[in-house]
Motif scaffolding. Structure first.
Motif, PDB file in Angstrom:
ATOM      1  N   TYR A 121     -99.051  46.742 -11.329  1.00  0.00           N
ATOM      2  CA  TYR A 121    -100.511  46.677 -11.431  1.00  0.00           C
ATOM      3  C   TYR A 121    -101.071  47.872 -10.682  1.00  0.00           C
ATOM      4  O   TYR A 121    -100.384  48.497  -9.858  1.00  0.00           O
ATOM      5  CB  TYR A 121    -101.065  45.360 -10.882  1.00  0.00           C
ATOM      6  CG  TYR A 121    -100.888  45.166  -9.391  1.00  0.00           C
ATOM      7  CD1 TYR A 121    -101.871  45.562  -8.494  1.00  0.00           C
ATOM      8  CD2 TYR A 121     -99.741  44.575  -8.872  1.00  0.00           C
ATOM      9  CE1 TYR A 121    -101.721  45.380  -7.131  1.00  0.00           C
ATOM     10  CE2 TYR A 121     -99.577  44.388  -7.510  1.00  0.00           C
ATOM     11  CZ  TYR A 121    -100.563  44.789  -6.644  1.00  0.00           C
ATOM     12  OH  TYR A 121    -100.411  44.621  -5.289  1.00  0.00           O
ATOM     13  N   SER A 157    -108.729  45.912  -9.000  1.00  0.00           N
ATOM     14  CA  SER A 157    -107.322  45.854  -9.387  1.00  0.00           C
ATOM     15  C   SER A 157    -107.218  45.468 -10.860  1.00  0.00           C
ATOM     16  O   SER A 157    -108.018  44.672 -11.373  1.00  0.00           O
ATOM     17  CB  SER A 157    -106.561  44.844  -8.523  1.00  0.00           C
ATOM     18  OG  SER A 157    -105.226  44.687  -8.988  1.00  0.00           O
ATOM     19  N   LEU A 204    -101.899  41.975 -13.647  1.00  0.00           N
ATOM     20  CA  LEU A 204    -100.485  42.175 -13.321  1.00  0.00           C
ATOM     21  C   LEU A 204     -99.650  41.921 -14.576  1.00  0.00           C
ATOM     22  O   LEU A 204     -99.819  40.902 -15.261  1.00  0.00           O
ATOM     23  CB  LEU A 204    -100.078  41.234 -12.192  1.00  0.00           C
ATOM     24  CG  LEU A 204     -98.700  41.401 -11.584  1.00  0.00           C
ATOM     25  CD1 LEU A 204     -98.743  40.991 -10.113  1.00  0.00           C
ATOM     26  CD2 LEU A 204     -97.651  40.547 -12.285  1.00  0.00           C
ATOM     27  N   TRP A 242     -98.550  49.618  -7.911  1.00  0.00           N
ATOM     28  CA  TRP A 242     -97.804  48.673  -7.086  1.00  0.00           C
ATOM     29  C   TRP A 242     -96.827  47.873  -7.942  1.00  0.00           C
ATOM     30  O   TRP A 242     -97.040  47.678  -9.140  1.00  0.00           O
ATOM     31  CB  TRP A 242     -98.744  47.683  -6.389  1.00  0.00           C
ATOM     32  CG  TRP A 242     -99.755  48.281  -5.475  1.00  0.00           C
ATOM     33  CD1 TRP A 242    -100.992  48.745  -5.801  1.00  0.00           C
ATOM     34  CD2 TRP A 242     -99.616  48.490  -4.063  1.00  0.00           C
ATOM     35  NE1 TRP A 242    -101.640  49.224  -4.699  1.00  0.00           N
ATOM     36  CE2 TRP A 242    -100.822  49.072  -3.604  1.00  0.00           C
ATOM     37  CE3 TRP A 242     -98.599  48.238  -3.148  1.00  0.00           C
ATOM     38  CZ2 TRP A 242    -101.027  49.410  -2.283  1.00  0.00           C
ATOM     39  CZ3 TRP A 242     -98.812  48.561  -1.818  1.00  0.00           C
ATOM     40  CH2 TRP A 242    -100.013  49.142  -1.396  1.00  0.00           C
ATOM     41  N   SER A 265     -95.458  44.079  -7.833  1.00  0.00           N
ATOM     42  CA  SER A 265     -95.737  42.793  -7.188  1.00  0.00           C
ATOM     43  C   SER A 265     -94.443  42.028  -6.924  1.00  0.00           C
ATOM     44  O   SER A 265     -93.558  41.958  -7.787  1.00  0.00           O
ATOM     45  CB  SER A 265     -96.654  41.961  -8.081  1.00  0.00           C
ATOM     46  OG  SER A 265     -96.883  40.689  -7.521  1.00  0.00           O
ATOM     47  N   ASP A 297     -95.673  43.784  -1.460  1.00  0.00           N
ATOM     48  CA  ASP A 297     -95.603  44.558  -2.699  1.00  0.00           C
ATOM     49  C   ASP A 297     -95.129  45.981  -2.418  1.00  0.00           C
ATOM     50  O   ASP A 297     -95.453  46.574  -1.381  1.00  0.00           O
ATOM     51  CB  ASP A 297     -96.975  44.595  -3.375  1.00  0.00           C
ATOM     52  CG  ASP A 297     -97.415  43.215  -3.851  1.00  0.00           C
ATOM     53  OD1 ASP A 297     -96.577  42.297  -3.811  1.00  0.00           O
ATOM     54  OD2 ASP A 297     -98.588  43.070  -4.244  1.00  0.00           O
ATOM     55  N   HIS A 340     -96.850  35.627  -8.451  1.00  0.00           N
ATOM     56  CA  HIS A 340     -97.210  37.029  -8.341  1.00  0.00           C
ATOM     57  C   HIS A 340     -98.716  37.156  -8.148  1.00  0.00           C
ATOM     58  O   HIS A 340     -99.494  36.446  -8.776  1.00  0.00           O
ATOM     59  CB  HIS A 340     -96.796  37.784  -9.610  1.00  0.00           C
ATOM     60  CG  HIS A 340     -95.318  38.041  -9.692  1.00  0.00           C
ATOM     61  ND1 HIS A 340     -94.682  38.935  -8.875  1.00  0.00           N
ATOM     62  CD2 HIS A 340     -94.364  37.520 -10.507  1.00  0.00           C
ATOM     63  CE1 HIS A 340     -93.387  38.967  -9.184  1.00  0.00           C
ATOM     64  NE2 HIS A 340     -93.172  38.108 -10.163  1.00  0.00           N
ATOM     65  N   ASN A 341     -99.112  38.078  -7.278  1.00  0.00           N
ATOM     66  CA  ASN A 341    -100.534  38.298  -7.033  1.00  0.00           C
ATOM     67  C   ASN A 341    -100.825  39.785  -6.995  1.00  0.00           C
ATOM     68  O   ASN A 341    -100.024  40.573  -6.473  1.00  0.00           O
ATOM     69  CB  ASN A 341    -100.972  37.658  -5.702  1.00  0.00           C
ATOM     70  CG  ASN A 341    -100.884  36.148  -5.733  1.00  0.00           C
ATOM     71  OD1 ASN A 341    -101.559  35.492  -6.503  1.00  0.00           O
ATOM     72  ND2 ASN A 341    -100.027  35.586  -4.891  1.00  0.00           N
ATOM     73  N   SER A 342    -101.976  40.170  -7.557  1.00  0.00           N
ATOM     74  CA  SER A 342    -102.427  41.549  -7.452  1.00  0.00           C
ATOM     75  C   SER A 342    -103.400  41.662  -6.278  1.00  0.00           C
ATOM     76  O   SER A 342    -103.640  40.689  -5.571  1.00  0.00           O
ATOM     77  CB  SER A 342    -103.095  41.987  -8.762  1.00  0.00           C
ATOM     78  OG  SER A 342    -104.212  41.170  -9.032  1.00  0.00           O
ATOM     79  N   ARG A 343    -103.957  42.837  -6.086  1.00  0.00           N
ATOM     80  CA  ARG A 343    -104.832  43.080  -4.933  1.00  0.00           C
ATOM     81  C   ARG A 343    -106.305  42.998  -5.335  1.00  0.00           C
ATOM     82  O   ARG A 343    -107.073  43.928  -5.128  1.00  0.00           O
ATOM     83  CB  ARG A 343    -104.516  44.438  -4.305  1.00  0.00           C
ATOM     84  CG  ARG A 343    -103.134  44.484  -3.699  1.00  0.00           C
ATOM     85  CD  ARG A 343    -102.768  45.864  -3.202  1.00  0.00           C
ATOM     86  NE  ARG A 343    -101.435  45.825  -2.617  1.00  0.00           N
ATOM     87  CZ  ARG A 343    -101.192  45.826  -1.312  1.00  0.00           C
ATOM     88  NH1 ARG A 343    -102.196  45.833  -0.462  1.00  0.00           N
ATOM     89  NH2 ARG A 343     -99.963  45.797  -0.856  1.00  0.00           N
TER      90      ARG A 343
END
Length: 747
Positions: free
Chosen positions: A119, A133, A136, A169, A171, A177, A736-739
């Motif tokens: 992402y 962001s 993902l 990034w 994740s 990350d 999973h996580n994005s920013r």
């Protein structure tokens, strides 16, 4: 220290003051209790070094060649509300695709190849924190995002020579990350470059490592453009009320020239005028022109042809804030006392939330136990279309061992607010909650030069209506026999084939499908042709429509290509080719902006969205009460809801909360009150009272009536909600996580 004062011919005779230190100042700090033998905490080694370094770092921002500039004129005689936005303009960043970057997750030989879960985040290099962001994409080495970010450019970034940072990034679920590379571009260069000023500039840049001078593999295809605020337009000059004698730019220039020559008449009558005097005249003209243009722009509606811009809202204060007394005894006893006290334990601890287009974007700090809280806090946001934007300001009471009670709301339609002026300042009453009061707000709008197409001016939240009668003339008979499963990122629904040989599909009883959508500009609508098999892949074919390609609340008949291939990758990446082409289908779709009944299940799992839904319920109730007041004597008929919309029996059991009934997409069904035969709205016995309580239970409980007038049920509800949040937090640890940035706060 050096100080420079700019003098003006108008009171208070000072305009700008610039301060700078010629060297790093030495600051002595002490902190000790009110006692003779108290210990100075600043003598402790760890604390003193930490505080001293923090103070030195702050003071270094004002050591030459850096400086601090103060607008003394505005501070001394200026208004307490804004006449302009702080933002100078916006940066539009469009992330397209990445390729050839390094692997984030190592593979297993002969079993699984290395991959990444990429992402992209966008932010400021010196600030560090990402402000936007992308979505993902899991197990993807050739990601295609096609997402757009809008960043406000303020003096805070310009004063520190910020650089735009675009970072890739990978994740990870359990660990931090991985940084796969970054791209940095100087902000002022973007603003001055003719290739990116006022238009989008395509770019393809390689990634750099955190260590200076070290390159990383991979490239990013993206676009960027800077769009400044629109200058005063002829349509605004024609409608402005600041100076009705001026209707053209030529008239404005002539008046500014006369005013400046009159103010600087002593300098202009010198026999031997110097260049400094001429420069002073030009500087005075520029300041006078800006002041007149600002006043004219705020006294006129936004310019025609520029729907996008920067919206500024400032919350000043609340007056007469108090809780509604549910006990008559307590009301009679404390009526006189409550009217006089401004602070006390019985008063609410208020804070405000700002909701724009049904998304919570800003929260003030809490003002404890105060009847006249001052906030003087606000935020600025980019809005794609001011004529189709809604703002809600909600005031809540922060409570211990209870959900924060809603004191009241203010609903603002920007099309109505800025109908005659681009700046509005005033008081609005709080309504629909458990309290009373009036809130003072300042609203400012400034358009930007961005000319986006209508499909890019919509809301992120909405409901997609798919009308019955999906047809195809190019698909084979084997495919047209299959059922359709419609889906978005939140909802699913089903269409079945109609008569044999029609090559058409429709919803149950010929009804439309309503599908909830969040993050509309980064998600798609999919149609799957499904087999009835229980095991294995039952997707025979599919079609994909990216929702960024359709406008809001406009019915569109579209033709989609039907593919056979990797469905999971097709709905994740914005691909031009998704596999083998089988034919096409035609359908009619309509995107309704805003939260609706289809969002119910999704919104109930997010605390912030639950508060937004509650605010929207209050706004709807207020509109209904206002309408009922205007139509005195007219009572809505009672609407009965049938329960014949059960799911049909099938092997397809993964439907979420898609609806294929005839309910309105906004889910705002109006229910009439229980009536007696005389039609006066008076309940008849316990049965009617129970029925009316059930129908209006949400509204009653929100106002702390009925069961919720006692603290024990409210505490029990708070405990249940706290357990739900804890469960969601634990579940989210393994995802999973994005920013994505959170809600902006005053703190």
């Amino acid at each position: 220290m050096r100080m420079r004062l700019q003098l003006t011919p108008d009171p208070p005779f000072f305009a700008l003051c610039t301060l700078t230190f010629m060297g790093q100042p030495k600051v002595d700090l002490s902190c000790q209790p009110l006692s003779k033998h108290g210990l100075n905490i600043m003598d402790l080694p760890v604390i003193s070094n930490f505080v001293k370094s923090a103070v030195d770092a702050a003071m270094a921002e004002y050591v030459a060649p850096k400086s601090l500039t103060l607008d003394l004129k505005d501070m001394l005689v200026g208004d307490d509300f804004k006449k302009d936005t702080a933002a100078r303009g916006i940066l539009v960043v469009r992330i397209r695709r990445g390729y050839d970057f390094k692997v984030g997750d190592a593979g297993i030989p002969l079993i699984k190849e290395g991959s990444a879960d990429p992402y992209v985040s966008v932010g400021w290099a010196k600030f560090g924190k990402p402000v936007w962001s992308t979505r993902l994409l899991t197990d993807e080495m050739e990601p295609v995002w096609e997402e757009t970010a809008y960043l406000l450019v303020t003096p805070e970034q310009l004063n520190v020579d910020e650089r735009l940072r675009v970072q890739l990034w990978d994740s990870d679920r359990l660990t931090a990350d991985d940084d796969l590379g970054r791209i940095e571009v100087d902000l002022k260069t973007l603003m001055r470059d003719s290739a990116s000023n006022g238009k989008m500039c395509p770019r393809s840049d390689g990634f750099r490592a955190l260590k200076a001078g070290e390159d990383l593999p991979g490239k990013l295809d993206w676009e960027i453009g800077y769009f400044s605020k629109v200058r005063i337009q002829p349509c605004q000059l024609a409608k402005q009320t600041y100076d009705t004698e001026i209707r053209t730019m030529e008239q404005l220039r002539e008046k500014v020239d006369r005013i400046c020559k009159r103010k600087l008449r002593e300098a202009l009558i010198k026999e031997n005028r110097e260049k400094q005097d001429e420069d002073e005249l030009e500087q005075q003209k520029a300041q006078e022109m800006k002041m007149h243009q600002d006043n004219m722009m705020i006294s006129a509606p936004p310019p025609e042809g520029y729907p996008s811009g920067v919206f500024s809202i400032q919350i000043h204060q609340i007056t007469g804030l108090e809780l509604e007394q549910t006990s008559k005894k307590a009301d009679d006893k404390n009526a006189a006392k409550d009217q006089e006290e401004e602070e006390g334990d019985t008063l609410p601890s208020a804070y405000c939330n700002v909701i724009i287009n049904h998304r919570k974007v800003f929260k003030t700090r809490t003002k404890p136990k105060n009847a006249k809280p001052f906030f003087n806090a606000g935020t600025e946001r980019f809005i794609p279309d001011w004529q189709n934007a809604e703002v809600h300001v909600s005031v809540r009471d922060a409570r211990v061992h209870e959900d924060d009670a809603l004191l009241g709301i203010v609903h603002l339609s920007l099309a109505d607010v800025f109908k005659h002026r681009s700046q509005v300042n005033g008081f609005w009453p709080l309504s629909g909650g458990v309290g009373y009061g009036r809130i003072r707000l300042s609203l400012v709008w400034r358009s930007v030069q961005l000319q986006a197409p209508p499909k890019a001016l919509g809301w992120e939240l909405g409901t997609l209506q798919v009308k019955p009668g999906v047809t195809s003339s190019s698909l084979s008979q084997d495919v047209t026999k299959l059922r359709l499963k419609l889906g978005t990122n939140l909802s699913t629904a089903k269409f079945s084939p109609t008569k044999e040989g029609d090559h058409a599909w429709s919803g149950r009883k010929g009804r439309s499908a309503y599908l909830a959508v969040s993050k509309r500009y980064s998600s798609c609508f999919s149609i799957r042709f499904r087999h009835k098999q229980m095991i294995g892949n039952n997707n025979a074919a599919f079609a994909v429509l990216w929702l960024r390609d359709i406008p809001d609340e406009t019915e569109k008949e579209i033709e989609l290509t039907v593919w056979k291939g990797d469905f999971k990758r097709a709905v994740a990446c914005s691909l031009d080719e998704c596999g083998e082409k089988l034919g096409t289908i035609k359908l009619k779709v309509l995107f309704w902006s805003g939260l609706g009944s289809a969002h119910g299940k999704w919104a109930s799992g997010d605390p912030d969205m639950k508060q937004v839904v509650q605010v929207l319920d209050v706004a709807r109730d207020n509109e209904e009460e206002e309408k009922a007041g205007k139509e005195a004597g007219i009572v809505d008929e009672e609407m009965s809801s049938s329960s014949d919309d059960d799911d049909d029996s099938s092997n397809d059991g993964d439907d979420k909360n898609g609806t294929d009934d005839k309910a309105k997409p906004d889910g705002l069904e109006q229910k009439g009150r229980s009536m007696t035969t005389d039609g006066k709205g008076i309940t008849n016995g316990w049965a009617d009272s129970a029925k009316e309580y059930k129908e209006n239970m949400k509204s009653v409980h929100r106002r702390h009536r009925g069961v919720m007038q006692w603290k024990i049920p409210r505490t029990a509800e708070w405990a249940a909600h706290k357990a739900e949040r804890a469960e969601a937090k634990i579940t989210g640890l393994f995802k999973h996580n994005s920013r994505e940035p959170g809600i902006e706060t005053e703190v």
